[in-house]
Design an enzyme around this catalytic site. Structure first.
Site, PDB file in Angstrom:
ATOM      1  N   ARG A  50       0.845  -1.185   0.000  1.00  0.00           N
ATOM      2  CA  ARG A  50       0.000   0.000   0.000  1.00  0.00           C
ATOM      3  C   ARG A  50       0.888   1.245   0.000  1.00  0.00           C
ATOM      4  O   ARG A  50       2.102   1.150   0.141  1.00  0.00           O
ATOM      5  CB  ARG A  50      -0.943  -0.002   1.222  1.00  0.00           C
ATOM      6  CG  ARG A  50      -0.168  -0.344   2.502  1.00  0.00           C
ATOM      7  CD  ARG A  50      -0.630   0.320   3.710  1.00  0.00           C
ATOM      8  NE  ARG A  50      -0.537   1.738   3.593  1.00  0.00           N
ATOM      9  CZ  ARG A  50       0.604   2.432   3.728  1.00  0.00           C
ATOM     10  NH1 ARG A  50       1.752   1.843   3.967  1.00  0.00           N
ATOM     11  NH2 ARG A  50       0.590   3.741   3.603  1.00  0.00           N
ATOM     12  N   GLY A  51       0.199   2.409  -0.157  1.00  0.00           N
ATOM     13  CA  GLY A  51       0.942   3.647  -0.338  1.00  0.00           C
ATOM     14  C   GLY A  51       1.067   3.880  -1.838  1.00  0.00           C
ATOM     15  O   GLY A  51       1.417   2.952  -2.585  1.00  0.00           O
ATOM     16  N   ALA A  52       0.806   5.112  -2.256  1.00  0.00           N
ATOM     17  CA  ALA A  52       0.695   5.382  -3.696  1.00  0.00           C
ATOM     18  C   ALA A  52       1.933   4.952  -4.501  1.00  0.00           C
ATOM     19  O   ALA A  52       1.808   4.208  -5.480  1.00  0.00           O
ATOM     20  CB  ALA A  52       0.380   6.861  -3.895  1.00  0.00           C
ATOM     21  N   GLN A 202      -2.890   2.737   9.758  1.00  0.00           N
ATOM     22  CA  GLN A 202      -1.558   2.833   9.129  1.00  0.00           C
ATOM     23  C   GLN A 202      -0.614   3.710   9.959  1.00  0.00           C
ATOM     24  O   GLN A 202       0.598   3.512   9.941  1.00  0.00           O
ATOM     25  CB  GLN A 202      -1.676   3.410   7.711  1.00  0.00           C
ATOM     26  CG  GLN A 202      -2.301   2.488   6.687  1.00  0.00           C
ATOM     27  CD  GLN A 202      -3.790   2.697   6.567  1.00  0.00           C
ATOM     28  OE1 GLN A 202      -4.464   3.082   7.530  1.00  0.00           O
ATOM     29  NE2 GLN A 202      -4.320   2.452   5.393  1.00  0.00           N
ATOM     30  N   ASP A 243      -2.175  10.832  -2.631  1.00  0.00           N
ATOM     31  CA  ASP A 243      -2.474   9.764  -3.582  1.00  0.00           C
ATOM     32  C   ASP A 243      -2.761  10.301  -4.979  1.00  0.00           C
ATOM     33  O   ASP A 243      -2.595   9.598  -5.968  1.00  0.00           O
ATOM     34  CB  ASP A 243      -3.664   8.928  -3.091  1.00  0.00           C
ATOM     35  CG  ASP A 243      -3.220   8.048  -1.936  1.00  0.00           C
ATOM     36  OD1 ASP A 243      -3.164   8.552  -0.789  1.00  0.00           O
ATOM     37  OD2 ASP A 243      -2.872   6.885  -2.185  1.00  0.00           O
ATOM     38  N   ASN A 253      -5.784  12.285  -0.221  1.00  0.00           N
ATOM     39  CA  ASN A 253      -4.917  11.487   0.658  1.00  0.00           C
ATOM     40  C   ASN A 253      -5.825  10.721   1.615  1.00  0.00           C
ATOM     41  O   ASN A 253      -7.056  10.870   1.599  1.00  0.00           O
ATOM     42  CB  ASN A 253      -3.914  12.384   1.399  1.00  0.00           C
ATOM     43  CG  ASN A 253      -2.841  11.574   2.103  1.00  0.00           C
ATOM     44  OD1 ASN A 253      -2.242  10.689   1.502  1.00  0.00           O
ATOM     45  ND2 ASN A 253      -2.610  11.842   3.373  1.00  0.00           N
ATOM     46  N   LYS A 254      -5.220   9.937   2.455  1.00  0.00           N
ATOM     47  CA  LYS A 254      -5.946   9.071   3.387  1.00  0.00           C
ATOM     48  C   LYS A 254      -7.067   9.811   4.113  1.00  0.00           C
ATOM     49  O   LYS A 254      -6.893  10.959   4.520  1.00  0.00           O
ATOM     50  CB  LYS A 254      -4.935   8.502   4.386  1.00  0.00           C
ATOM     51  CG  LYS A 254      -5.475   7.604   5.460  1.00  0.00           C
ATOM     52  CD  LYS A 254      -6.330   6.464   4.955  1.00  0.00           C
ATOM     53  CE  LYS A 254      -5.658   5.612   3.914  1.00  0.00           C
ATOM     54  NZ  LYS A 254      -6.614   4.686   3.235  1.00  0.00           N
TER      55      LYS A 254
END
Ligand code: MRU
Length: 356
Positions: A50-52, A202, A243, A253-254
């Site tokens: 995960r993570g862009a 996260q 993202d 973003n998140k």
């Protein structure tokens, strides 16, 4: 100084993609060994990777596995290319918000267009592997540059961050977290406050894990405590990743990032975004155009596998939100900081700095 690695390619074009299963952190360190595209897609969808930037890199390597599938099945060169196109679309659609995923998959596909149409799948795989590796290595360099540029502008004092933007989320030291760790490595001293980042934690599970390993003081707070913390005046700056960033600077973003930006503005605390140029989507202008991933109700109703709500309750679970450009003090990229965050400054910096 230990930097975790979240993904690595093992072998040549007939090799496999190894992913650190982030859903198990910080309790267990287990790697999964992906030998086909479906495994990579499952890992992206379930946030094992995960993570862009990291899902972009995984997508690139996923295409190498698609070529290996075509070779295993003995497909003709024409059928192999059709297979690659179909698998590329499946990979690119695995998660909709982070533009890095489609960007990386399309960049890998693009290298095939210059090759002879009659090349067998194994040779396509070799070319794809070279490009995926290049994207992976480049990301490491971009993270380092973001860290340097960001450390130069980060105010002295304690820092508040959201989600995980570190080595686990990228092919290098991270984006927002690289700014923090670079400043620390330069001798600056501060405490990092990490939003736990519901519903998947996260911040608590991953950011705190990375910072503890690096010996950087970290305090985890529930997301809802951020306003109270900012009101104390203790936080010098907020810094988060992204993202997808539009041409006007609106930033996905998140989930919870937007709330944090509003709170930071209300308390006069500068709010920074750190992201590589591959996170910009200049084809859209407004954040309203960014597709927001909706995830399962179970993530909210059963956090960490424990029932948190009665049977019969429903859940609202957008994985991302959009922070309008006006709330962002600066966007730190590998080319430097975009400030103020305007269309003109974005076009100027990315136009000047973009390579290729
Ligand atoms: O759902 P996730 O964990 O993939 O969300 C990650 C984030 O929102 C990060 O802040 C973003 O991808 C930047 S990572 C360098």
């Amino acid at each position: 100084m230990t930097r975790p690695v979240s993904l690595r390619w093992a072998g040549d074009q007939a090799g496999a993609l190894d992913l650190l299963d982030q859903t198990l952190l910080p309790s267990r360190i287990e790697w999964i060994h992906c030998t086909d595209v479906d495994q990579v897609v499952e890992a992206i969808k379930s946030l094992r990777v995960r993570g862009a930037p990291a899902i972009g890199i995984a997508g690139g390597y996923g295409l190498v596995l698609a070529a290996a599938e075509a070779a295993r099945d003995g497909l003709t060169p024409e059928a192999a290319r059709a297979h690659l196109l179909a698998r590329a679309e499946t990979l690119a659609c695995a998660r909709p918000t982070a533009v890095n995923l489609r960007w990386a998959v399309e960049r890998c596909l693009a290298v095939l267009s210059g090759l002879a149409a009659d090349l067998p799948a194994s040779m396509l795989g070799a070319t794809l592997l070279a490009e995926a590796r290049t994207i992976h290595q480049e990301d490491g360099r971009l993270c380092a540059a973001i860290g340097r540029h960001g450390a130069a502008v980060l105010p002295a004092g304690d820092i508040l961050t959201h989600c995980n933007t570190g080595a686990l989320a990228t092919g290098g030291d991270g984006t927002a977290l690289a700014v923090i760790t670079t400043a620390w490595d330069q001798g600056r001293r501060f405490r990092v406050f990490a939003d736990e980042t519901r519903p998947l934690f996260q911040g608590a599970r991953l950011t705190a894990w990375e910072l503890v390993q690096r010996g950087i003081p970290v305090t985890v707070l529930v997301d809802a405590a951020a306003g109270h913390l900012l009101k104390t005046g203790r936080i010098a700056a907020c810094i988060v990743g992204a993202d997808r960033i539009t041409a006007s600077g609106d930033t996905a973003n998140k989930i919870g990032t937007y709330s944090l930006a509003v709170l930071a503005a209300a308390h006069g605390v500068p709010f920074f975004v750190a992201a590589p140029s591959s996170t910009f989507d200049l084809s859209i202008d407004s954040g309203d155009e960014i597709p927001i991933e909706q995830r399962s109700a179970a993530e909210v109703l059963w956090p960490l596998g424990v029932a948190a709500a009665p049977d019969g309750a429903e859940a609202y679970n957008p994985a991302f939100d959009v922070t309008p450009a006006r709330l962002i003090r600066g966007i730190i990229t590998e080319h430097g900081m975009i400030e103020p965050v305007t269309r003109e400054r974005i076009a100027e910096l990315l136009g000047r700095g973009r390579v290729g």
